[in-house]
Design a protein around this motif. Structure first.
Motif, PDB file in Angstrom:
ATOM      1  N   MET A   1       0.874  -1.146  -0.024  1.00 25.78           N
ATOM      2  CA  MET A   1      -0.048   0.204  -0.106  1.00 25.78           C
ATOM      3  C   MET A   1       0.820   1.130   0.138  1.00 25.78           C
ATOM      4  SD  MET A   1      -3.194   0.433   2.588  1.00 25.78           S
ATOM      5  CE  MET A   1      -4.822   0.843   1.927  1.00 25.78           C
ATOM      6  N   GLU A   5      -2.554   5.609  -0.782  1.00 24.62           N
ATOM      7  CA  GLU A   5      -3.520   4.471  -0.643  1.00 24.62           C
ATOM      8  C   GLU A   5      -3.745   4.580   0.890  1.00 24.62           C
ATOM      9  OE1 GLU A   5      -3.037   1.612  -4.011  1.00 24.62           O
ATOM     10  OE2 GLU A   5      -1.756   1.494  -2.605  1.00 24.62           O
ATOM     11  N   ILE A   8      -5.907   7.473   1.969  1.00 19.93           N
ATOM     12  CA  ILE A   8      -7.153   7.128   1.797  1.00 19.93           C
ATOM     13  C   ILE A   8      -7.665   6.247   2.759  1.00 19.93           C
ATOM     14  CG2 ILE A   8      -8.954   6.199   0.289  1.00 19.93           C
ATOM     15  CD1 ILE A   8      -7.172   7.249  -2.271  1.00 19.93           C
ATOM     16  N   ALA A   9      -7.205   5.066   3.300  1.00 21.60           N
ATOM     17  CA  ALA A   9      -7.587   4.419   4.404  1.00 21.60           C
ATOM     18  C   ALA A   9      -7.764   4.972   5.516  1.00 21.60           C
ATOM     19  CB  ALA A   9      -6.723   3.104   4.341  1.00 21.60           C
ATOM     20  N   THR A  12     -10.756   7.288   5.458  1.00 25.18           N
ATOM     21  CA  THR A  12     -12.022   6.427   5.601  1.00 25.18           C
ATOM     22  C   THR A  12     -12.250   6.244   6.944  1.00 25.18           C
ATOM     23  OG1 THR A  12     -11.466   5.522   3.281  1.00 25.18           O
ATOM     24  CG2 THR A  12     -13.172   4.386   4.775  1.00 25.18           C
ATOM     25  N   PRO A 100      -5.369  -4.324   3.592  1.00 27.78           N
ATOM     26  CA  PRO A 100      -3.789  -4.041   3.607  1.00 27.78           C
ATOM     27  C   PRO A 100      -3.551  -3.046   4.496  1.00 27.78           C
ATOM     28  CG  PRO A 100      -4.750  -3.458   1.500  1.00 27.78           C
ATOM     29  CD  PRO A 100      -6.039  -4.088   2.255  1.00 27.78           C
TER      30      PRO A 100
ATOM     31  N   LYS B  81      -4.169  -7.241  -0.839  1.00 30.67           N
ATOM     32  CA  LYS B  81      -4.876  -6.616  -1.781  1.00 30.67           C
ATOM     33  C   LYS B  81      -5.659  -7.462  -2.896  1.00 30.67           C
ATOM     34  CE  LYS B  81      -2.652  -2.343  -2.482  1.00 30.67           C
ATOM     35  NZ  LYS B  81      -1.821  -1.257  -3.481  1.00 30.67           N
ATOM     36  N   GLN B 105     -15.465  -0.259   2.858  1.00 27.79           N
ATOM     37  CA  GLN B 105     -14.435  -1.307   2.601  1.00 27.79           C
ATOM     38  C   GLN B 105     -13.376  -1.087   1.692  1.00 27.79           C
ATOM     39  OE1 GLN B 105     -14.142  -3.587   4.921  1.00 27.79           O
ATOM     40  NE2 GLN B 105     -12.781  -5.173   3.822  1.00 27.79           N
ATOM     41  N   GLY B 107     -12.504   1.893   0.977  1.00 28.88           N
ATOM     42  CA  GLY B 107     -11.446   2.875   1.530  1.00 28.88           C
ATOM     43  C   GLY B 107     -10.191   2.090   2.193  1.00 28.88           C
ATOM     44  N   TYR B 108     -10.658   1.189   2.974  1.00 31.03           N
ATOM     45  CA  TYR B 108      -9.629   0.521   3.695  1.00 31.03           C
ATOM     46  C   TYR B 108      -8.558  -0.172   2.675  1.00 31.03           C
ATOM     47  CZ  TYR B 108     -12.841   0.517   7.697  1.00 31.03           C
ATOM     48  OH  TYR B 108     -13.497   1.079   8.664  1.00 31.03           O
ATOM     49  N   TYR B 109      -8.923  -0.467   1.394  1.00 30.10           N
ATOM     50  CA  TYR B 109      -7.986  -0.827   0.302  1.00 30.10           C
ATOM     51  C   TYR B 109      -7.249   0.045  -0.559  1.00 30.10           C
ATOM     52  CZ  TYR B 109      -9.298  -5.761   1.542  1.00 30.10           C
ATOM     53  OH  TYR B 109      -9.584  -7.054   1.937  1.00 30.10           O
ATOM     54  N   GLY B 110      -7.751   1.462   0.218  1.00 30.50           N
ATOM     55  CA  GLY B 110      -6.996   2.487  -0.517  1.00 30.50           C
ATOM     56  C   GLY B 110      -7.596   3.020  -1.845  1.00 30.50           C
ATOM     57  N   LEU B 111      -8.818   2.913  -2.101  1.00 30.25           N
ATOM     58  CA  LEU B 111      -9.661   3.199  -3.349  1.00 30.25           C
ATOM     59  C   LEU B 111      -9.926   4.437  -3.333  1.00 30.25           C
ATOM     60  CD1 LEU B 111      -9.541  -0.020  -4.132  1.00 30.25           C
ATOM     61  CD2 LEU B 111     -11.767   0.319  -5.131  1.00 30.25           C
ATOM     62  N   PRO B 112      -9.773   5.223  -4.238  1.00 32.90           N
ATOM     63  CA  PRO B 112     -10.306   6.707  -4.082  1.00 32.90           C
ATOM     64  C   PRO B 112     -11.927   6.634  -4.039  1.00 32.90           C
ATOM     65  CG  PRO B 112      -8.755   6.562  -5.838  1.00 32.90           C
ATOM     66  CD  PRO B 112      -9.069   5.265  -5.335  1.00 32.90           C
TER      67      PRO B 112
END
Lengths: 257, 324
Positions: A1, A5, A8-9, A12, A100, B81, B105, B107-112
């Motif tokens: 990651m 990313e 972002i996490a 979130t 991740p 991932k 969820q 977002g936890y994987y870093g998706l915008p």
């Protein structure tokens, strides 16, 4: 990651945490405001004038910084302990553990949520206090940095409590039997100079005393203890608790079989 | 989809719990990319422990695990991932809205957020939940909750999807539609590993099957080869008239169930025609015929040393599953 990313996490998780306590504002924001307003009325307006001055200030002026600090401490701690334990109890924590997201991002996310609620309640209480007294902040930078660091410290403490907790009783024991006595005996309602010498020494073992006094110094310019020493204590506790919390997450204590 | 790097590679995986219980006794397993793979076993065999280790919810005692060549210890972020997991228990926040659960969820994987929203819409629509996007999780039916967990597992578009009892407790119509959905995403290249108690599900969906029992892999082969090991089948025959005397037919062990039906064992080398000729000669008219049990179920029983009686309480055939 990569870092983007991770950001972002983190964002979130923070949004989720803020959304959580904002959604249930009747349980998270309103009760402390009512409780502290009652303190203002009873201790400040009704009993305060009979007490007279404390450290050269009216009792109301004296007690306001302590009560703001009291609300920030209890709400920062309470937010993280209830949210994290709730996630653990319902299994939602697995959403984060299977992702991740590095452990430090999980830690910072809950920490920020706790600080957000602590400061939100602190701000509400500060505004309420304006109905009872004028606030003249002597050292704004010290005031802000102390409240911010204290909020971080108790958010971390809440996380540690939540990780170790195995049932709902476990998340009430620390606030009831440790946090509340430490806070009430930490100079929120009185100056340490009122105590006999022996109890002044005992009080110096209470970390909350340093936070309350440093915060009061920021407001009024008076303190029972050396403010520099207070900063050292707070930062030291923050660092120790941060490392300890991260270690607990990495080892999966009570989270991973 | 062909790929030389396996989707999952497990070597010498061992798990000993704190109470000294050895849940996994050094298993080796490889699932090739693009496969639809079933991991079967009785309760307590080690399926959930294996899945828990793959998803890093359980810490292994020994062994190596790689997801598409990435080690889950040294390259955990990249490995995670590639995994999407749907656990058996509902573990989403019941007080959150359906859309928020899926987007969070992602977002936890870093998706915008923009991409997360479009992916959430894609999978919620595919799984028939888009109309429920603003409903709280707790208001959904059991089947909807299960579909929500599949959408959540897919939102970051993992290359390996792990489904733990994906259709447990859902009605037969929904189960069939979920099968079609899973077949579709598998055809699009997603490797799927599932555990299930519905052995019919494994037989219908999976190309390869591993059976785990008491912490060890006791079989790992293709579904076709596994079923090929079955050298006999038991059929239940219903007759038009009540049988006063039960017919004895040489070479076909049989016994009566009630006056109108009996079960008969037919060896793979034998012919069903011969059986029916013999029955006709005795004036017995068969009105219907069915397999006594799912074929895979019979193998499962023999490989895991389960007796049929104990299995009845744990392994549901499709009809039993519907009834439950």
């Amino acid at each position: 990651m990569n870092y983007h990313e991770q950001w972002i996490a983190f964002a979130t998780l923070v949004v989720k945490e803020i959304r959580r306590f904002a959604r249930i504002w009747q349980q998270t924001l309103l009760p402390p405001a009512i409780t502290i307003a009652l303190y203002f009325v009873i201790f400040g307006t009704l009993i305060g004038p009979r007490i007279g001055e404390m450290s050269g200030f009216s009792y109301m002026e004296f007690v306001v910084p302590g009560l703001i600090m009291l609300s920030v401490i209890t709400n920062s701690f309470g937010n993280v302990v209830s949210s994290f334990f709730g996630n653990k109890f319902a299994g939602n924590i697995e959403e984060m553990l299977v992702s991740p997201m590095p452990n430090y991002v999980i830690l910072l996310g809950f920490l920020t949520g706790g600080v957000a609620r602590g400061l939100a309640v602190g701000a509400i209480v500060t505004v309420l206090s304006l109905f009872f007294t004028d606030l003249d902040i002597q050292h704004p930078l010290i005031t802000i940095s102390v409240i911010f660091l204290t909020s971080i410290l108790f958010s971390l403490a809440g996380l540690v409590n939540a990780i170790y907790a195995e049932n709902f009783d476990d998340i009430t024991i620390i606030p009831t039997f440790i946090l509340t006595p430490l806070t009430y005996l930490g100079g929120v309602f009185y100056s340490m100079s009122l105590l006999p010498e022996f109890w002044q020494g005992v009080s110096k073992l209470n970390p909350v005393l340093y936070m309350v006094n440093a915060f009061r110094y920021g407001f009024l310019g008076v303190s029972d203890i050396d403010v520099r020493w207070a900063f050292v204590m707070i930062v030291m506790f923050v660092v120790v608790l941060f490392i300890f919390s991260l270690r607990l997450l990495e080892t999966g204590k009570n989270l991973r079989a | 989809m062909t790929n030389n790097i396996p989707a999952l590679s497990i070597r010498g995986l061992r798990k000993v719990y704190g109470n000294s219980f050895e849940a996994l006794k050094g298993i080796d397993l490889e699932v090739r990319a693009g496969d639809f793979f079933a991991l079967l076993g009785p309760n307590g065999a080690g399926k959930s422990t294996t899945i828990g280790i793959l998803c890093s919810l359980i810490q292994k005692s020994e062994g190596e695990v790689e997801i598409f060549g990435k080690n889950i210890d040294s390259q955990f972020s990249q490995a995670k991932k590639d995994i999407g997991v749907m656990p058996q228990e509902f573990n989403f926040n019941q007080f959150e809205k359906v859309l928020d659960i899926v987007v969070t969820q992602a977002g936890y994987y870093g998706l915008p957020r923009k991409l997360a929203l479009s992916r959430a819409e894609k999978y919620l629509r595919k799984l028939g939940l888009w109309d429920k996007r603003n409903d709280r999780g707790r208001t959904l039916s059991g089947g909807m909750k299960r579909r929500l967990m599949i959408a959540r597992a897919l939102v970051h578009e993992p290359r390996l999807l792990i489904l733990d009892e994906p259709t447990a407790g859902v009605d037969i119509e929904l189960r069939r539609s979920l099968w079609e959905f899973l077949k579709e995403i598998n055809e699009q290249g997603t490797t799927i590993i599932l555990t299930t108690h519905y052995l019919e599900e494994a037989e219908s969906l999976c190309r390869n099957i591993a059976i785990i029992d008491q912490g060890q892999i006791v079989e790992n082969t293709t579904t076709k080869a596994l079923l090929g090991q079955l050298n006999k089948e038991v059929f239940i025959l219903d007759t038009k008239e009540a049988l006063a005397d039960f017919p004895l037919i040489e070479g076909y062990p049989a016994h009566a169930i009630d006056p109108h039906s009996f079960e008969v064992e037919v060896d793979k080398a034998q012919s069903l025609n011969e059986l029916f000729v013999a029955l006709s000669e005795r004036g017995i008219h068969v009105v219907s015929m069915r397999n006594k049990a799912n074929r895979l179920e019979e193998l499962f029983i023999s490989m895991t040393n389960q007796d049929a009686q104990s299995l009845d309480s744990r392994v549901a055939t499709s009809d039993e599953g519907f009834a439950s």
